[in-house]
Design a protein around this motif. Structure first.
Motif, PDB file in Angstrom:
ATOM      1  N   LYS A 164      -7.905  -4.881   4.108  1.00 21.19           N
ATOM      2  CA  LYS A 164      -8.157  -3.500   4.520  1.00 21.19           C
ATOM      3  C   LYS A 164      -9.651  -3.191   4.495  1.00 21.19           C
ATOM      4  O   LYS A 164     -10.183  -2.574   5.426  1.00 21.19           O
ATOM      5  CB  LYS A 164      -7.399  -2.543   3.604  1.00 21.19           C
ATOM      6  N   MET A 165     -10.329  -3.631   3.439  1.00 26.34           N
ATOM      7  CA  MET A 165     -11.766  -3.355   3.333  1.00 26.34           C
ATOM      8  C   MET A 165     -12.566  -4.144   4.367  1.00 26.34           C
ATOM      9  O   MET A 165     -13.634  -3.716   4.793  1.00 26.34           O
ATOM     10  CB  MET A 165     -12.252  -3.665   1.915  1.00 26.34           C
ATOM     11  N   ARG A 166     -12.045  -5.295   4.811  1.00 23.08           N
ATOM     12  CA  ARG A 166     -12.715  -6.079   5.846  1.00 23.08           C
ATOM     13  C   ARG A 166     -12.381  -5.604   7.246  1.00 23.08           C
ATOM     14  O   ARG A 166     -12.986  -6.046   8.214  1.00 23.08           O
ATOM     15  CB  ARG A 166     -12.327  -7.552   5.714  1.00 23.08           C
ATOM     16  N   GLU A 189       0.843  -1.196   0.000  1.00 25.89           N
ATOM     17  CA  GLU A 189       0.000   0.000   0.000  1.00 25.89           C
ATOM     18  C   GLU A 189       0.877   1.244   0.000  1.00 25.89           C
ATOM     19  O   GLU A 189       1.932   1.279   0.641  1.00 25.89           O
ATOM     20  CB  GLU A 189      -0.912   0.021   1.228  1.00 25.89           C
ATOM     21  N   SER A 190       0.438   2.253  -0.714  1.00 22.61           N
ATOM     22  CA  SER A 190       1.178   3.506  -0.804  1.00 22.61           C
ATOM     23  C   SER A 190       1.245   4.204   0.551  1.00 22.61           C
ATOM     24  O   SER A 190       0.276   4.214   1.304  1.00 22.61           O
ATOM     25  CB  SER A 190       0.509   4.421  -1.822  1.00 22.61           C
ATOM     26  N   LYS A 191       2.407   4.790   0.839  1.00 20.27           N
ATOM     27  CA  LYS A 191       2.547   5.598   2.049  1.00 20.27           C
ATOM     28  C   LYS A 191       1.945   6.985   1.870  1.00 20.27           C
ATOM     29  O   LYS A 191       1.709   7.691   2.851  1.00 20.27           O
ATOM     30  CB  LYS A 191       4.030   5.726   2.411  1.00 20.27           C
ATOM     31  N   ARG A 192       1.674   7.368   0.617  1.00 19.35           N
ATOM     32  CA  ARG A 192       1.165   8.704   0.333  1.00 19.35           C
ATOM     33  C   ARG A 192      -0.350   8.749   0.204  1.00 19.35           C
ATOM     34  O   ARG A 192      -0.949   9.808   0.402  1.00 19.35           O
ATOM     35  CB  ARG A 192       1.769   9.240  -0.971  1.00 19.35           C
ATOM     36  N   MET A 193      -0.948   7.620  -0.159  1.00 22.06           N
ATOM     37  CA  MET A 193      -2.379   7.633  -0.441  1.00 22.06           C
ATOM     38  C   MET A 193      -3.024   6.376   0.128  1.00 22.06           C
ATOM     39  O   MET A 193      -2.771   5.270  -0.345  1.00 22.06           O
ATOM     40  CB  MET A 193      -2.641   7.750  -1.945  1.00 22.06           C
TER      41      MET A 193
END
Length: 640
Positions: A391-393, A355-359
């Motif tokens: 993440k979504m769960r 996962e991006s650290k920015r978004m």
């Protein structure tokens, strides 16, 4: 349009990511420029190889698709490094590339909850540093809770053939223009990389009598999702080996100024471990020849792939140097070799979850992260997909350790060390490679796939049956003793039933038993630790083993043979696991920690490691600074 997840790109990373998220119950939109090219084998028509075969088996154990695809489409199977130890052996299969592509597209299109959409993504939709969707070239604004970028070589891609260049991600396929530019404008660390591919030549224009024939072995499946002992029912056809000549090298040297690689047109960094033929000639002037492997592209095509001869030289030069190679004097070029340059994002900008650290909610996978190879891309794809779903769960992410999987080594290398050139997986990158043998991938990772929900009930039942069987074999070998003094083994009654096991036992009794002489009174397990003892030697003392699947027997044999080394690796891995168990806040202010060296503070700020173990693997971070972080985190835990 509104989806839980949008996957950008229909290559190997995009396939695994989109299938993983949809199989976990979320709605997925796979956006690709051309649905006809989903799963295309853009370069080498093969899957697997050294360490790469391990990756394929690992992602299959997690519940991925690539192993099934190659099992259904292979046209030659081999285990590489047979002459070396099991830690560096791995399966590799030539693929019928068009059959593979068809099977990949079918898997995507028949997956419930997964929609394919033809368009080009040119921008992201976000608010307060959280992803909200994408914008496409045709003006669609599509919302999503998570987005996975798997753009391959297409993001701002440009191909080069001598003096010719064009905005394409593959020859004849237009580049995905716009997204790389927008990511730069948004502050993402975007760079340029370069890769290449060789010419394809007409198979009926080759003189095979001047080449070495290379046949495969009896095929075995990559996927664990089959009955033990099953063999892929596929035709097996040969590959061929030839070599460049001094004349080849002279042609290349005389025209090196016409190569865009040496003329300055290409600015992206190329792969160190898969150089172009012109790179080989320049970098290794003492070599008077290089291997060229002639590999079939499929059963329904006349095209042959020239493995080892990637190039960006002009087409007339390609023709001349190809004709100087034995067996290729009359070769007709169907597709020229070319180089491709493309945008990638520095993987140091990613967490180990990809996962991006920015978004928040934006994930990256495959060549977008600076890796090379189908297998590396697919492995990242399934991990990005799993973590997007987790993440979504609202569940904890799945991060594999370096002692758990080659996938763990791959992701850790990218997100901790970064890369300035196309990253390729090697067995030498894995410090625990005896623990990461390809035959143990299901034992290591199927339980994790089951926890996430990607391993079906049927597969799980099969896995449990295998686990129980391996336990029974291990117990038998631990408890069965070799009588002493050993009688003439030829007098042992092994029965007369018409059974392949009987002939196997007969052969063992006839000439292999003397190796057991020093082991009278030892357990069979103890005897097998002797390098002189083979598994067939002990079969007369445990004839029931012949009824078990041969691959289970081979697995048990290797586990015993290398038990001491594996135990040593396990102890080292346990020490590393203790450090990885100490979590670091992703937003830790390293500038505020007194006592850290200036270099360590800067490196830690850039990488933002999630564990002390990850911090310890960052080049330039001192051991004293790691000790300081451990003290700080232990003190923080006491305060909580």
């Amino acid at each position: 349009m509104d989806y839980d997840c949008i996957v950008v790109g229909g290559g190997h990373a995009g396939i695994e990511a989109s299938l993983a998220v949809s199989r976990l119950g979320f709605s997925v939109l796979l956006i690709t420029q051309n649905p006809d090219r989903i799963g295309a084998l853009s370069c080498n028509p093969a899957v697997g190889g050294l360490s790469k075969g391990n990756l394929v088996r690992e992602l299959d154990a997690l519940g991925g698709q690539m192993g099934k695809l190659i099992d259904a489409t292979m046209i030659q199977y081999r285990v590489l490094n047979r002459s070396r130890g099991p830690a560096v052996q791995a399966p590799r299969a030539q693929a019928d590339k068009y059959a593979y592509q068809t099977a990949a597209r079918s898997a995507v299109e028949t997956q419930q909850g997964l929609t394919v959409f033809m368009d080009t993504v040119i921008d992201l939709i976000s608010a307060e540093n959280r992803i909200q969707g994408v914008v496409t070239q045709r003006g669609h604004r599509i919302s999503a809770r998570t987005v996975i970028l798997a753009t391959g070589t297409f993001m701002e891609g440009k191909i080069f053939i001598g003096e010719y260049d064009a905005p394409e991600g593959r020859l004849g396929e237009e580049a995905a223009l716009g997204l790389g530019t927008r990511l730069r404008q948004r502050g993402f660390p975007v760079g340029r990389l370069k890769t290449g591919t060789p010419a394809r030549i007409a198979g009926d224009s080759i003189d095979y009598t001047k080449m070495e024939r290379q046949d495969g072995e009896s095929p075995r499946p990559f996927s664990f999702d089959v009955e033990t002992g099953a063999v892929p029912d596929r035709p097996q056809i040969p590959c061929w080996i030839t070599y460049t000549t001094p004349a080849t090298h002279e042609i290349i040297r005389a025209n090196i100024h016409r190569s865009p690689l040496y003329g300055g047109k290409i600015v992206g960094v190329g792969p160190r471990y898969c150089p172009s033929i012109e790179d080989k000639v320049v970098r290794f002037p003492e070599r008077d020849r290089h291997h060229i492997f002639i590999e079939p592209e499929g059963l329904s095509t006349n095209e042959m792939y020239m493995n080892g001869a990637s190039s960006s030289l002009p087409e007339d030069v390609q023709r001349d140097f190809i004709h100087s190679i034995p067996g290729l004097a009359e070769a007709r070029i169907v597709r020229p070799a070319y180089a491709v340059e493309y945008d990638y994002l520095d993987p140091l900008d990613l967490y180990p979850t990809l996962e991006s650290k920015r978004m928040d909610g934006l994930f990256m996978a495959g060549q977008t992260n600076g890796s090379s190879g189908y297998e590396e891309a697919a492995a990242q794809g399934i991990m990005a997909g799993i973590n997007a779903a987790q993440k979504m769960r609202g569940d904890p992410p799945l991060v594999l350790g370096r002692a758990e999987a080659y996938i763990g080594v791959l992701v850790d290398d990218l997100t901790t060390l970064g890369t300035k050139e196309p990253y390729r997986m090697f067995t030498s990158r894995a410090e625990h490679r005896l623990m990461l043998r390809h035959d143990t991938a299901d034992t290591r990772l199927s339980p994790k796939g089951r926890e996430t929900g990607l391993v079906s009930d049927e597969r799980w039942e099969r896995f449990q049956k295998k686990t129980a069987g391996l336990g029974t074999i291990a117990e038998l070998l631990r408890t069965r003793k070799i009588p002493g003094p050993i009688a003439a083994v030829s007098n042992i009654n092994i029965g007369t039933a018409e059974n392949p096991a009987v002939s196997l036992l007969s052969r063992a009794a006839g000439g292999l038993a003397p190796a057991l002489g020093p082991h009278a009174g030892d357990s069979l397990e103890r005897a097998l630790t002797d390098s002189a003892v083979k598994f067939d030697d002990i079969l007369p003392w445990a004839p029931e083993l012949a009824s078990w699947p041969r691959e289970w027997i081979e697995r048990s044999f290797l586990d015993i043979k290398y038990a001491g080394y594996i135990e040593k690796e396990s102890r080292a891995a346990a020490r590393g696991a203790k450090m990885d168990a100490i979590k670091l806040p992703p937003d830790m202010d390293y500038a505020a920690i007194s006592g850290l060296s200036v270099e360590s503070r800067e490196k830690l700020r850039q990488v933002r490691p999630l564990t002390v173990g990850q911090a310890a693997r960052i080049p330039g971070v001192r051991q004293g600074d790691i000790a300081l972080l451990m003290v700080l985190m232990k003190a923080r835990q006491k305060d909580l």
